[in-house]
Each structure stands twice: as C-alpha cells, then as structure tokens.
Design an enzyme around this catalytic site. Structure first.
Site, mmCIF file in Angstrom:
data_model
loop_
_atom_site.group_PDB
_atom_site.id
_atom_site.type_symbol
_atom_site.label_atom_id
_atom_site.label_comp_id
_atom_site.label_asym_id
_atom_site.label_seq_id
_atom_site.Cartn_x
_atom_site.Cartn_y
_atom_site.Cartn_z
ATOM 1 N N ASP A 48 0.786 -1.309 -0.160
ATOM 2 C CA ASP A 48 -0.126 0.198 0.020
ATOM 3 C C ASP A 48 0.981 1.262 -0.070
ATOM 4 O O ASP A 48 2.033 1.308 0.365
ATOM 5 C CB ASP A 48 -0.788 -0.081 0.982
ATOM 6 N N ASP A 49 0.307 2.177 -0.417
ATOM 7 C CA ASP A 49 0.719 3.823 -0.350
ATOM 8 C C ASP A 49 1.607 4.149 -1.263
ATOM 9 O O ASP A 49 1.788 5.477 -1.354
ATOM 10 C CB ASP A 49 1.380 4.330 0.770
ATOM 11 N N HIS A 99 -6.245 3.405 -3.533
ATOM 12 C CA HIS A 99 -6.001 3.499 -2.126
ATOM 13 C C HIS A 99 -6.215 5.197 -1.614
ATOM 14 O O HIS A 99 -5.575 5.705 -1.043
ATOM 15 C CB HIS A 99 -4.476 3.214 -1.605
ATOM 16 N N HIS A 103 -4.588 9.552 0.765
ATOM 17 C CA HIS A 103 -4.631 8.706 2.083
ATOM 18 C C HIS A 103 -5.139 9.373 3.178
ATOM 19 O O HIS A 103 -4.773 9.613 4.346
ATOM 20 C CB HIS A 103 -3.152 8.523 2.321
ATOM 21 N N HIS A 193 3.706 -2.464 2.908
ATOM 22 C CA HIS A 193 3.920 -1.029 2.489
ATOM 23 C C HIS A 193 4.988 -0.802 1.629
ATOM 24 O O HIS A 193 6.167 -1.319 1.942
ATOM 25 C CB HIS A 193 3.945 0.061 3.511
#
Ligand SMILES: [Zn+2]
Length: 228
Positions: A48-49, A99, A103, A193
C-alpha cells in the site's frame, strides 16, 4: 500507450452494466473482503501507499525474480508522480488497486470528497496502468457506508487483509518476515507497504519470506474472483 494486462483482468462479482467505460458496477457490500476462498494454497501479497521510487522498484525486482504477481494499492498523488512504475506494474502483470488520492481518513470526509478521492485515483490509474482499478482499500482500514457505495459505483470491490505485517512501525525485517510466515495459510491476504516512510525493512523482509512461502508450497498470486 501502456499495455493492458489482459490476463489479469479483474472480474467483478456482480455487474449492473458499465460505468463510463470502466469496470461494471459491483454490488454494495457492508464490509470488505478479508481473504480469498477456493484457491487451495494460494496467498496474495499486497503493498500500500506507493509507488515510491526508493522502494517500489526493489519490490518489483524481487517479485519478478520469483515470477510472482502482487497487488499494489496506490495513492493517486503517488501514481501521478511515478507513472513509469505504474506502467511497469502493468507490463509485469501486477494488479493495481485504488487507495485514494492523498490517503485521508475517509470517515471524516463528505460524500463528495470521498468520491473525488476515489474517482481521481481511478482516472490516473486508467491513464497510466491502462485500466481502471477493480479493487479499493480504505486508508487505515477505516471504511464507511459512503466508501462502500461509491466504490461499488466506480466498479470496485473493497479488499482489506488477513495478515497485517505492521511493517510501517519498522519492527525489523526479521519480525516482518516472521509475521508473514506465521500468518501464512490458504487464501491469506498479506498487508505490507512500499511507501509512506523508510520501507527498506519491508523490502529486505520480502526477499526472505517470499522464497520461504514458495518453498512451503504456497502459490503467491493475485485475485480474479472470489473473496469472503
Ligand atoms: Zn495506506
């Protein structure tokens, strides 16, 4: 033009016709999928991210060395700055999920702000990766009804995870590796991540746990259909 990873085309569970030429609208869920079903000893790795040019290329390299596909839940603002990495994910058969753009905690946003966060991200993914995402994941795992509804309208299924490596706390590569190996099981979705801070431990851990999973007989893959 980026190549379309047609072999990895996602299949939404329920269709209500196409939305703006994107994936068909999906049914509205009240909770995210947490794992895969009916896949034998299959597991999913998700990152993620990102993408982040400091860590994502190393992760892609490890995945490629083992001929394994993974999921990347990207943030739109990171994707817009790293289009080459999105193209590489497409070329190498990985699945790119949504995503959000920046964020945020979706539960603090208005409906229109949630829509904007998700829609802009799907747009940039479509332009760089070659197709709109079929999956989304709420930042911090903080879902609400609007997120499920808007995600479904945009043709995406909500996916959380089964095993959280907590790699963002930088507990050490060995600890991350141990969490993955201990949590391994049929249908398990692992959360890691590739951005958001120093992710060198996440990269080092992947180099160790991926061959261990494969040696244990796990098929590390990306979803096509059924989660529970
Ligand atoms: Zn995140």
């Amino acid at each position: 033009m980026p190549r379309k990873p047609s072999a990895y085309r996602l299949q939404p569970l329920t269709g209500y016709g196409p939305v703006r030429g994107g994936p068909a609208r999906t049914s509205v869920r009240h909770e995210p999928f947490l794992r895969m079903t009916g896949r034998g000893r299959s597991m999913v790795l998700s990152f993620d991210d990102g993408p982040d040019p400091r860590y994502t290329p190393d992760i892609l390299k490890v995945l490629k060395a083992h001929d394994v596909r993974a999921m990347f839940f990207v943030c739109g603002e990171m994707a817009a700055d790293n289009k080459d990495l999105l193209r590489r994910m497409s070329d190498e058969g990985h699945v790119v999920g949504n995503h959000t753009w920046s964020h945020p905690l979706l539960t603090k946003l208005s409906r229109s702000a949630i829509r904007s966060q998700m829609e802009r991200t799907s747009d940039v993914v479509e332009r760089t990766y070659g197709e709109r995402p079929g999956w989304f994941r709420a930042p911090y795992g903080a879902w609400n009804r609007a997120a499920f509804q808007i995600g479904a309208e945009l043709g995406m299924e909500p996916l959380a995870w089964t095993v959280d490596t907590l790699d963002w706390t930088t507990p050490g590569a060995r600890t991350i590796e141990r969490r993955v190996v201990k949590g391994a099981g049929p249908g398990v979705v692992v959360l890691g991540h590739d951005a958001g801070g120093d992710r060198s431990q996440s990269v080092r851990a992947l180099r160790e746990y991926l061959p261990r999973l494969l040696d244990s007989g796990y098929h590390v893959t990306v979803p096509r259909r059924q989660f529970t």
